[in-house]
Design a protein around this motif. Structure first.
Motif, PDB file in Angstrom:
ATOM      1  N   GLY A 139       0.795  -1.227   0.000  1.00  0.00           N
ATOM      2  CA  GLY A 139       0.000   0.000   0.000  1.00  0.00           C
ATOM      3  C   GLY A 139       0.822   1.268   0.000  1.00  0.00           C
ATOM      4  O   GLY A 139       0.251   2.362  -0.074  1.00  0.00           O
ATOM      5  N   VAL A 140       2.154   1.146   0.051  1.00  0.00           N
ATOM      6  CA  VAL A 140       2.968   2.359   0.216  1.00  0.00           C
ATOM      7  C   VAL A 140       4.306   2.341  -0.540  1.00  0.00           C
ATOM      8  O   VAL A 140       4.836   3.396  -0.904  1.00  0.00           O
ATOM      9  CB  VAL A 140       3.183   2.627   1.743  1.00  0.00           C
ATOM     10  N   SER A 210      -6.311   4.901  -5.283  1.00  0.00           N
ATOM     11  CA  SER A 210      -6.586   3.519  -4.867  1.00  0.00           C
ATOM     12  C   SER A 210      -8.022   3.227  -5.250  1.00  0.00           C
ATOM     13  O   SER A 210      -8.895   4.074  -5.042  1.00  0.00           O
ATOM     14  CB  SER A 210      -6.476   3.375  -3.350  1.00  0.00           C
ATOM     15  N   ASP A 254       0.278   7.715  -1.466  1.00  0.00           N
ATOM     16  CA  ASP A 254      -0.010   6.296  -1.656  1.00  0.00           C
ATOM     17  C   ASP A 254      -0.650   5.708  -0.386  1.00  0.00           C
ATOM     18  O   ASP A 254      -1.729   5.095  -0.428  1.00  0.00           O
ATOM     19  CB  ASP A 254       1.303   5.563  -2.000  1.00  0.00           C
ATOM     20  N   ALA A 255       0.016   5.936   0.739  1.00  0.00           N
ATOM     21  CA  ALA A 255      -0.492   5.398   2.008  1.00  0.00           C
ATOM     22  C   ALA A 255      -1.855   6.009   2.346  1.00  0.00           C
ATOM     23  O   ALA A 255      -2.775   5.309   2.776  1.00  0.00           O
ATOM     24  CB  ALA A 255       0.507   5.674   3.125  1.00  0.00           C
ATOM     25  N   THR A 258      -4.830   4.553   0.268  1.00  0.00           N
ATOM     26  CA  THR A 258      -5.229   3.228   0.767  1.00  0.00           C
ATOM     27  C   THR A 258      -6.008   3.377   2.080  1.00  0.00           C
ATOM     28  O   THR A 258      -7.068   2.756   2.261  1.00  0.00           O
ATOM     29  CB  THR A 258      -3.977   2.342   0.967  1.00  0.00           C
TER      30      THR A 258
END
Ligand code: AMP
Ligand code: MG
Length: 300
Positions: A139-140, A210, A254-255, A258
């Protein structure tokens, strides 16, 4: 414009820029380097070593350390909605396999227990996670890699470019025509790159999406996707279909993207606000909600 493409982090990674193709190839070759550090599938990677350390400290590279620290901060900020110990559940579902599996309730109970008891400690001797925990940086890690690859291109003098690592987009400077890059937001369930519902303008920043329509499978009429709720170990079931985050930091974006998918729109928007990033959320009733400052235009 030159373009290069490769398959890394289980997705297509693409770079287009006004530069020699060899320069782009050189930058893209960083991807397997980060993959060998952060994949849970590659024996001897930092993540593999942590997952097999039985609670002992592990020395990891500066890159992995940065990603782990970001993930840890996000885990606290999202009250556990983002949790890299999700590996306990994702290894059961096996979304990256040709034949994913629906785990039993018993298996998920065990995974939830591991998730609840997860903690990460950063010591001089190394990073420590509980014995039996399984970290998954899916997820990152792509977000981190995308930033570092873009940095290398900037250092080599590239002033106009765009990187897309499976929905994790980073732009360098402007479009060669001098206008901002336009990053299309994908219509859920349409063929990749074939239909967008909106575009976000980006100059030297990251636009990360996401979506629950990515990496999913249908069994007996139910759709199962790869973004899991750490409280249940099952695909997160909220009012969000896709979450897009605009930030100067692609790893953070990114994190956050998610995490927002797991939190749902009201808590997700609050989290984005806390971090001072802009978001666009597409909800299950096909509504688009986005931050007032988001430079977004709807596709005609
Ligand atoms: P992304 O495409 O960036 O949203 O990442 C999805 C990936 O993150 C999944 O394939 C898993 O590897 C991992 N993941 C799934 N659920 C979570 C979660 N709740 N917290 C952290 N990582 C997760
Ligand atoms: Mg993500």
């Amino acid at each position: 414009m030159s373009s290069v493409k490769g398959f890394h982090f289980n997705t297509i990674c693409e770079i287009s820029a006004q530069a020699d193709e060899s320069l782009l190839e050189e930058a893209l070759s960083l991807c397997p380097v980060f993959e060998r550090l952060m994949s849970r599938f590659i024996e001897g990677s930092d993540v593999w070593n942590l997952n097999h350390a039985e609670g002992l400290p592990v020395q990891v590279s500066e890159h992995t350390l940065e990603v782990l620290k970001c993930a840890d901060a996000l885990s606290s900020a999202s009250e556990g909605a983002f949790n890299i110990a999700i590996g306990a559940a994702s290894k059961l579902w096996r979304f990256t396999d040709a034949e994913p599996v629906i785990p039993t309730s018993e298996q998920l109970e065990k995974a939830i227990f591991e998730l609840r008891n997860f903690s990460i400690r950063f010591k001089d001797a190394g990073v420590i996670i509980p014995a039996g925990a399984t970290i998954d940086l899916g997820g990152v890690a792509k977000g981190y890699a995308c930033d570092r690859v873009a940095d290398q291109l900037r250092e080599r003098g590239v002033t106009n470019g765009i990187l897309n690592f499976g929905g994790n987009v980073v732009t360098i400077g402007t479009h060669p025509e001098g206008r901002p890059w336009k990053v299309g937001l994908q219509t859920p369930n349409a063929k990749r790159n074939e239909s967008t519902f909106a575009a976000v303008e980006s100059v030297d920043s990251a636009v990360v999406t996401s979506g629950i329509y990515e990496r999913c499978f249908t069994r007996n009429g139910t759709i199962y996707h790869h973004i899991l709720d750490p409280r249940t170990g099952r695909p997160a079931s909220t009012d969000i279909v896709s979450a897009t985050v605009l930030s100067s930091d692609s790893m953070l974006a990114d994190a956050l993207a998610t995490a927002i998918l797991v939190l749902g729109s009201s808590l997700g928007l609050q989290l984005a606000k806390d971090y001072g990033v802009q978001t666009a959320l597409l909800t299950t009733n096909n509504q688009l909600t986005y931050s007032a400052a988001m430079p977004l235009t709807l596709t005609e």
